[in-house]
Motif scaffolding. Sequence first.
Motif, PDB file in Angstrom:
ATOM      1  N   TYR A   6       0.848  -1.185   0.000  1.00 52.52           N
ATOM      2  CA  TYR A   6       0.000   0.000   0.000  1.00 52.52           C
ATOM      3  C   TYR A   6       0.886   1.238   0.000  1.00 52.52           C
ATOM      4  N   SER A   7       0.414   2.302  -0.628  1.00 53.46           N
ATOM      5  CA  SER A   7       1.146   3.567  -0.711  1.00 53.46           C
ATOM      6  C   SER A   7       0.207   4.708  -0.359  1.00 53.46           C
ATOM      7  N   TYR A   8       0.771   5.800   0.118  1.00 53.90           N
ATOM      8  CA  TYR A   8      -0.019   7.017   0.298  1.00 53.90           C
ATOM      9  C   TYR A   8       0.090   7.824  -0.988  1.00 53.90           C
ATOM     10  N   ILE A   9      -1.057   8.170  -1.564  1.00 55.14           N
ATOM     11  CA  ILE A   9      -1.084   8.928  -2.810  1.00 55.14           C
ATOM     12  C   ILE A   9      -2.038  10.106  -2.690  1.00 55.14           C
ATOM     13  N   ILE A  10      -1.887  11.059  -3.608  1.00 53.57           N
ATOM     14  CA  ILE A  10      -2.769  12.229  -3.664  1.00 53.57           C
ATOM     15  C   ILE A  10      -3.759  12.013  -4.805  1.00 53.57           C
ATOM     16  N   VAL A  11      -5.038  12.166  -4.481  1.00 53.43           N
ATOM     17  CA  VAL A  11      -6.098  12.040  -5.471  1.00 53.43           C
ATOM     18  C   VAL A  11      -6.950  13.306  -5.443  1.00 53.43           C
ATOM     19  N   GLU A  12      -7.774  13.479  -6.481  1.00 49.97           N
ATOM     20  CA  GLU A  12      -8.673  14.633  -6.516  1.00 49.97           C
ATOM     21  C   GLU A  12     -10.007  14.219  -7.115  1.00 49.97           C
ATOM     22  N   SER A  13     -11.044  14.976  -6.744  1.00 53.91           N
ATOM     23  CA  SER A  13     -12.361  14.730  -7.318  1.00 53.91           C
ATOM     24  C   SER A  13     -12.480  15.505  -8.622  1.00 53.91           C
ATOM     25  N   TYR A  14     -13.258  14.951  -9.554  1.00 53.91           N
ATOM     26  CA  TYR A  14     -13.451  15.594 -10.858  1.00 53.91           C
ATOM     27  C   TYR A  14     -14.744  15.095 -11.484  1.00 53.91           C
ATOM     28  N   LYS A  15     -15.220  15.827 -12.486  1.00 50.46           N
ATOM     29  CA  LYS A  15     -16.384  15.419 -13.271  1.00 50.46           C
ATOM     30  C   LYS A  15     -15.880  14.941 -14.630  1.00 50.46           C
ATOM     31  N   PRO A  16     -15.976  13.638 -14.910  1.00 52.31           N
ATOM     32  CA  PRO A  16     -15.514  13.147 -16.212  1.00 52.31           C
ATOM     33  C   PRO A  16     -16.405  13.666 -17.340  1.00 52.31           C
ATOM     34  N   HIS A  23     -20.481   5.063 -12.502  1.00 51.23           N
ATOM     35  CA  HIS A  23     -21.587   5.316 -11.581  1.00 51.23           C
ATOM     36  C   HIS A  23     -21.390   6.681 -10.937  1.00 51.23           C
ATOM     37  N   GLY A  24     -22.386   7.534 -11.054  1.00 50.24           N
ATOM     38  CA  GLY A  24     -22.314   8.845 -10.429  1.00 50.24           C
ATOM     39  C   GLY A  24     -21.686   9.896 -11.313  1.00 50.24           C
ATOM     40  N   GLU A  25     -21.844  11.145 -10.886  1.00 54.35           N
ATOM     41  CA  GLU A  25     -21.381  12.299 -11.661  1.00 54.35           C
ATOM     42  C   GLU A  25     -19.953  12.713 -11.316  1.00 54.35           C
ATOM     43  N   ILE A  26     -19.552  12.522 -10.064  1.00 58.71           N
ATOM     44  CA  ILE A  26     -18.231  12.954  -9.596  1.00 58.71           C
ATOM     45  C   ILE A  26     -17.389  11.721  -9.271  1.00 58.71           C
ATOM     46  N   HIS A  27     -16.145  11.745  -9.736  1.00 65.32           N
ATOM     47  CA  HIS A  27     -15.241  10.607  -9.550  1.00 65.32           C
ATOM     48  C   HIS A  27     -13.925  11.078  -8.941  1.00 65.32           C
ATOM     49  N   ILE A  28     -13.078  10.112  -8.613  1.00 66.06           N
ATOM     50  CA  ILE A  28     -11.791  10.376  -7.980  1.00 66.06           C
ATOM     51  C   ILE A  28     -10.687   9.814  -8.877  1.00 66.06           C
ATOM     52  N   LYS A  29      -9.607  10.587  -9.043  1.00 67.38           N
ATOM     53  CA  LYS A  29      -8.461  10.121  -9.839  1.00 67.38           C
ATOM     54  C   LYS A  29      -7.175  10.588  -9.167  1.00 67.38           C
ATOM     55  N   PRO A  30      -6.078   9.876  -9.413  1.00 67.78           N
ATOM     56  CA  PRO A  30      -4.790  10.312  -8.875  1.00 67.78           C
ATOM     57  C   PRO A  30      -4.324  11.570  -9.612  1.00 67.78           C
ATOM     58  N   ILE A  31      -3.567  12.423  -8.942  1.00 65.65           N
ATOM     59  CA  ILE A  31      -2.954  13.549  -9.638  1.00 65.65           C
ATOM     60  C   ILE A  31      -1.717  13.038 -10.372  1.00 65.65           C
ATOM     61  N   SER A  46     -13.850   5.696  -0.306  1.00 65.86           N
ATOM     62  CA  SER A  46     -15.024   6.209   0.399  1.00 65.86           C
ATOM     63  C   SER A  46     -15.801   7.178  -0.493  1.00 65.86           C
ATOM     64  N   LYS A  47     -17.125   7.014  -0.543  1.00 63.53           N
ATOM     65  CA  LYS A  47     -17.986   7.929  -1.313  1.00 63.53           C
ATOM     66  C   LYS A  47     -17.940   9.345  -0.741  1.00 63.53           C
ATOM     67  N   ASP A  48     -17.509   9.479   0.505  1.00 62.57           N
ATOM     68  CA  ASP A  48     -17.414  10.819   1.108  1.00 62.57           C
ATOM     69  C   ASP A  48     -16.545  11.755   0.269  1.00 62.57           C
ATOM     70  N   LEU A  49     -15.505  11.218  -0.368  1.00 65.18           N
ATOM     71  CA  LEU A  49     -14.607  12.056  -1.160  1.00 65.18           C
ATOM     72  C   LEU A  49     -15.329  12.711  -2.332  1.00 65.18           C
ATOM     73  N   SER A  50     -16.314  12.017  -2.897  1.00 65.96           N
ATOM     74  CA  SER A  50     -17.027  12.570  -4.053  1.00 65.96           C
ATOM     75  C   SER A  50     -18.364  13.210  -3.696  1.00 65.96           C
ATOM     76  N   THR A  51     -18.826  13.042  -2.458  1.00 65.32           N
ATOM     77  CA  THR A  51     -20.149  13.588  -2.107  1.00 65.32           C
ATOM     78  C   THR A  51     -20.122  14.705  -1.066  1.00 65.32           C
ATOM     79  N   LYS A  52     -19.088  14.787  -0.262  1.00 70.55           N
ATOM     80  CA  LYS A  52     -19.086  15.750   0.842  1.00 70.55           C
ATOM     81  C   LYS A  52     -18.119  16.914   0.658  1.00 70.55           C
TER      82      LYS A  52
END
Length: 87
Positions: A6-16, A23-31, A46-52
């Motif tokens: 396992y690694s610690y990485i930076i991700v961000e939410s985006y609208k593809p 599934h859903g409008e907002i997704h998560i991808k690595p920078i 966690s869905k919290d990243l894309s919903t909250k």
Amino acid sequence: MKKEEYSYIIVESYKPKNTSGLHGEIHIKPIAGQEPFTEDMHVRCSKDLSTKFDVGTKFKIKAIITNKDGGKPFIHSHYTWPFEVLK
């Protein structure tokens, strides 16, 4: 196949632009710049990243690359694991 760590990485939410098959409008991808975690990989977390949080928010998560059932590799971070919201 070597067991990956396992690694610690930076991700961000985006609208593809194209949500076909997603599934859903907002997704998560690595920078960028975190190979082998590439920007075109899907992230299951966690869905919290894309919903909250606002679209474009960056997070630090603990993750691993997997290809469950022999499909396309994706990034997995357990939905109950803590994450850090980055400013």
